[in-house]
Write a protein that holds these residues in place. Sequence first.
Motif, PDB file in Angstrom:
ATOM      1  N   LYS A   1      12.420 -41.851 -33.280  1.00  0.00           N
ATOM      2  CA  LYS A   1      12.103 -40.429 -33.128  1.00  0.00           C
ATOM      3  C   LYS A   1      13.010 -39.758 -32.097  1.00  0.00           C
ATOM      4  CE  LYS A   1       7.280 -40.530 -34.614  1.00  0.00           C
ATOM      5  NZ  LYS A   1       5.877 -40.206 -34.254  1.00  0.00           N
ATOM      6  N   ARG A   2      13.588 -40.541 -31.209  1.00  0.00           N
ATOM      7  CA  ARG A   2      14.462 -39.972 -30.180  1.00  0.00           C
ATOM      8  C   ARG A   2      15.934 -40.039 -30.568  1.00  0.00           C
ATOM      9  NH1 ARG A   2      12.107 -38.831 -25.294  1.00  0.00           N
ATOM     10  NH2 ARG A   2      14.178 -38.704 -24.387  1.00  0.00           N
ATOM     11  N   CYS A   3      16.307 -40.966 -31.438  1.00  0.00           N
ATOM     12  CA  CYS A   3      17.718 -41.109 -31.819  1.00  0.00           C
ATOM     13  C   CYS A   3      18.221 -39.846 -32.500  1.00  0.00           C
ATOM     14  CB  CYS A   3      17.887 -42.312 -32.746  1.00  0.00           C
ATOM     15  SG  CYS A   3      19.588 -42.563 -33.310  1.00  0.00           S
ATOM     16  N   VAL A   4      19.359 -39.321 -32.017  1.00  0.00           N
ATOM     17  CA  VAL A   4      19.925 -38.092 -32.563  1.00  0.00           C
ATOM     18  C   VAL A   4      21.192 -38.347 -33.374  1.00  0.00           C
ATOM     19  CG1 VAL A   4      18.942 -36.637 -30.752  1.00  0.00           C
ATOM     20  CG2 VAL A   4      21.209 -37.648 -30.416  1.00  0.00           C
ATOM     21  N   GLY A   5      21.511 -39.614 -33.598  1.00  0.00           N
ATOM     22  CA  GLY A   5      22.658 -39.944 -34.436  1.00  0.00           C
ATOM     23  C   GLY A   5      24.008 -39.604 -33.835  1.00  0.00           C
ATOM     24  N   CYS A   6      24.095 -39.583 -32.504  1.00  0.00           N
ATOM     25  CA  CYS A   6      25.340 -39.149 -31.852  1.00  0.00           C
ATOM     26  C   CYS A   6      26.441 -40.198 -31.888  1.00  0.00           C
ATOM     27  CB  CYS A   6      25.057 -38.745 -30.411  1.00  0.00           C
ATOM     28  SG  CYS A   6      24.521 -40.127 -29.370  1.00  0.00           S
ATOM     29  N   GLN A   7      26.095 -41.442 -32.240  1.00  0.00           N
ATOM     30  CA  GLN A   7      27.053 -42.548 -32.330  1.00  0.00           C
ATOM     31  C   GLN A   7      27.547 -43.047 -30.972  1.00  0.00           C
ATOM     32  OE1 GLN A   7      27.942 -43.771 -35.459  1.00  0.00           O
ATOM     33  NE2 GLN A   7      26.892 -42.168 -36.616  1.00  0.00           N
ATOM     34  N   THR A   8      26.956 -42.549 -29.875  1.00  0.00           N
ATOM     35  CA  THR A   8      27.396 -42.978 -28.552  1.00  0.00           C
ATOM     36  C   THR A   8      27.204 -44.483 -28.368  1.00  0.00           C
ATOM     37  OG1 THR A   8      26.854 -40.820 -27.604  1.00  0.00           O
ATOM     38  CG2 THR A   8      27.102 -42.643 -26.065  1.00  0.00           C
ATOM     39  N   CYS A   9      26.106 -45.029 -28.894  1.00  0.00           N
ATOM     40  CA  CYS A   9      25.866 -46.471 -28.763  1.00  0.00           C
ATOM     41  C   CYS A   9      26.937 -47.274 -29.479  1.00  0.00           C
ATOM     42  CB  CYS A   9      24.479 -46.823 -29.293  1.00  0.00           C
ATOM     43  SG  CYS A   9      24.176 -46.332 -31.007  1.00  0.00           S
ATOM     44  N   ALA A  10      27.372 -46.783 -30.636  1.00  0.00           N
ATOM     45  CA  ALA A  10      28.399 -47.483 -31.400  1.00  0.00           C
ATOM     46  C   ALA A  10      29.730 -47.490 -30.648  1.00  0.00           C
ATOM     47  CB  ALA A  10      28.568 -46.832 -32.771  1.00  0.00           C
ATOM     48  N   VAL A  11      30.070 -46.345 -30.045  1.00  0.00           N
ATOM     49  CA  VAL A  11      31.319 -46.238 -29.296  1.00  0.00           C
ATOM     50  C   VAL A  11      31.241 -47.060 -28.009  1.00  0.00           C
ATOM     51  CG1 VAL A  11      32.869 -44.648 -28.096  1.00  0.00           C
ATOM     52  CG2 VAL A  11      31.843 -43.981 -30.271  1.00  0.00           C
ATOM     53  N   ALA A  12      30.092 -47.024 -27.314  1.00  0.00           N
ATOM     54  CA  ALA A  12      29.931 -47.782 -26.074  1.00  0.00           C
ATOM     55  C   ALA A  12      30.058 -49.280 -26.332  1.00  0.00           C
ATOM     56  CB  ALA A  12      28.578 -47.468 -25.443  1.00  0.00           C
ATOM     57  N   CYS A  13      29.469 -49.736 -27.430  1.00  0.00           N
ATOM     58  CA  CYS A  13      29.572 -51.144 -27.815  1.00  0.00           C
ATOM     59  C   CYS A  13      31.021 -51.524 -28.079  1.00  0.00           C
ATOM     60  CB  CYS A  13      28.727 -51.391 -29.068  1.00  0.00           C
ATOM     61  SG  CYS A  13      29.082 -52.936 -29.910  1.00  0.00           S
TER      62      CYS A  13
END
Length: 208
Positions: free
Chosen positions: A11-23
């Motif tokens: 419900k909080r995830c906004v799909g910004c892809q920041t986690c993918a880039v950080a990984c």
Amino acid sequence: MAHYGMVIDAKRCVGCQTCAVACKQANNVPEGNFWNRVYTDGGKSIDTASGTFGVDNHLSFLPVSCQHCEEPACIKACPVGATYKDPETGIVRQDYDKCIGCRMCMAACPYTGVRSFNWEEPKHAVDVRLGDADAPKHQKHVVEKCTLCYQRVAKGETPGCMVLCPARARHWGDFDDPESEVSKLVLEREYMQLLPEAGTKPSVYYLV
């Protein structure tokens, strides 16, 4: 012995892809590969809603990476022990030096796309090595995947994908500790897991 895993608040995830880039940055993941992806649950393209505008639109996001299962199908399939579960943390890891590139782990894993195979010598966008200095060096002809940033966990730190999440949708901890945040969240909130029917007992929970 611990059982580390992650709780993701859908419900909080906004799909910004920041986690993918950080990984990708923390682990210096080669060009063309992603260990963590954020899928759009909506229309056919990224960031597009399903349904009819103003009537029944729906749009949500689902971050997906290795599920670090309690009963990993990949470990049973690996003929050389290159895929294994760390006895101290429960994290499913990959030993690049043992990997023979047979890709049996990829075939056995029910979660499509969470592993990648380096067909050629890994390439990167810049000539210098980025990310954590102690992240494993990438090799040709091996299978790679999310390690929950084991190099950070070993030092008492949190995975890179959590550090930069602007919506604070990710939670990390030990499921064997009843006082941990992740243990409390799965008791307090409704959740789902990916493909529970596969019997792998994933260590990633999605709050819904």
